[in-house]
Design a protein around this motif. Structure first.
Motif, mmCIF file in Angstrom:
data_model
loop_
_atom_site.group_PDB
_atom_site.id
_atom_site.type_symbol
_atom_site.label_atom_id
_atom_site.label_comp_id
_atom_site.label_asym_id
_atom_site.label_seq_id
_atom_site.Cartn_x
_atom_site.Cartn_y
_atom_site.Cartn_z
ATOM 1 N N VAL A 178 0.181 -1.183 0.171
ATOM 2 C CA VAL A 178 0.018 -0.179 -0.277
ATOM 3 C C VAL A 178 0.882 1.474 -0.267
ATOM 4 O O VAL A 178 0.589 2.418 -0.667
ATOM 5 N N THR A 179 1.668 1.609 0.945
ATOM 6 C CA THR A 179 2.981 2.684 0.954
ATOM 7 C C THR A 179 3.723 2.495 0.005
ATOM 8 O O THR A 179 4.541 2.978 -0.236
ATOM 9 N N THR A 180 4.276 1.166 -0.738
ATOM 10 C CA THR A 180 5.672 1.574 -1.307
ATOM 11 C C THR A 180 5.107 0.950 -3.023
ATOM 12 O O THR A 180 4.067 0.855 -3.262
ATOM 13 N N LYS A 181 5.601 2.437 -3.366
ATOM 14 C CA LYS A 181 5.456 2.094 -4.992
ATOM 15 C C LYS A 181 6.633 1.734 -6.015
ATOM 16 O O LYS A 181 6.189 1.647 -7.108
ATOM 17 N N ILE A 182 7.597 1.454 -5.076
ATOM 18 C CA ILE A 182 7.833 0.639 -5.988
ATOM 19 C C ILE A 182 8.823 -0.606 -6.020
ATOM 20 O O ILE A 182 8.749 -1.039 -4.331
ATOM 21 N N TYR A 183 9.029 -1.886 -6.839
ATOM 22 C CA TYR A 183 8.794 -3.077 -6.275
ATOM 23 C C TYR A 183 9.678 -4.018 -7.181
ATOM 24 O O TYR A 183 9.924 -4.334 -8.205
ATOM 25 N N PRO A 184 10.605 -4.429 -6.500
ATOM 26 C CA PRO A 184 11.906 -4.891 -7.232
ATOM 27 C C PRO A 184 11.185 -6.363 -7.785
ATOM 28 O O PRO A 184 10.240 -7.217 -7.268
ATOM 29 N N CYS A 185 12.169 -7.096 -8.864
ATOM 30 C CA CYS A 185 11.164 -7.594 -9.441
ATOM 31 C C CYS A 185 12.431 -9.227 -10.030
ATOM 32 O O CYS A 185 13.572 -8.049 -10.610
ATOM 33 N N ILE A 186 12.446 -9.911 -9.972
ATOM 34 C CA ILE A 186 13.314 -11.053 -10.472
ATOM 35 C C ILE A 186 13.031 -11.921 -11.265
ATOM 36 O O ILE A 186 12.207 -12.595 -11.350
ATOM 37 N N ASP A 187 13.361 -11.930 -12.481
ATOM 38 C CA ASP A 187 13.364 -12.816 -13.844
ATOM 39 C C ASP A 187 13.748 -13.950 -13.625
ATOM 40 O O ASP A 187 15.163 -14.036 -13.751
#
Length: 119
Positions: A98-107
């Motif tokens: 809810v509070t974070t706008k950037i989410y790390p993504c791992i491929d």
């Protein structure tokens, strides 16, 4: 066993305190009775998760959302079942979404010895 399960009096006291706090900035004319298919299962679930602050707060958010006619459409009865099945750590992650706008993504992918890939 009695000390492990919240009684309805304790649940009522907590809801009267916490959900009211969450609704304090909502105009009085927008506050409605929550749908029974959300309130009933939520109250029952709080009997077993009342001591878990993280999950308890998510239930409070769901109740407050269902009690505001402007946000009622965001409160789905199925959310109660989802909350019943998550851990404290998962509740913390949900709150951070809810509070974070950037989410790390791992491929991730893997290459097999025959040269084919798995994604």
């Amino acid at each position: 066993m009695k000390g492990l399960v919240w009684g309805y009096e304790k649940i009522e006291e907590w809801i009267n305190m916490r959900v009211v706090q969450k609704l304090e900035n909502v105009p009085q004319e927008n506050i409605i009775t929550p749908p029974l298919q959300i309130a009933g299962p939520t109250i029952e679930a709080l009997r077993y998760t009342g001591e878990d602050n993280e999950i308890r707060e998510l239930y409070a958010n769901l109740l407050a959302t269902s009690m505001n006619k402007e946000t009622l459409h965001k409160a789905h009865p199925g959310y109660v079942e989802i909350l019943k099945n998550i851990s404290t750590d998962e509740a913390i992650l949900l709150k951070n979404f809810v509070t974070t706008k950037i989410y790390p993504c791992i491929d991730l992918h893997s290459q097999y010895p025959n040269g084919s890939f798995f994604w």
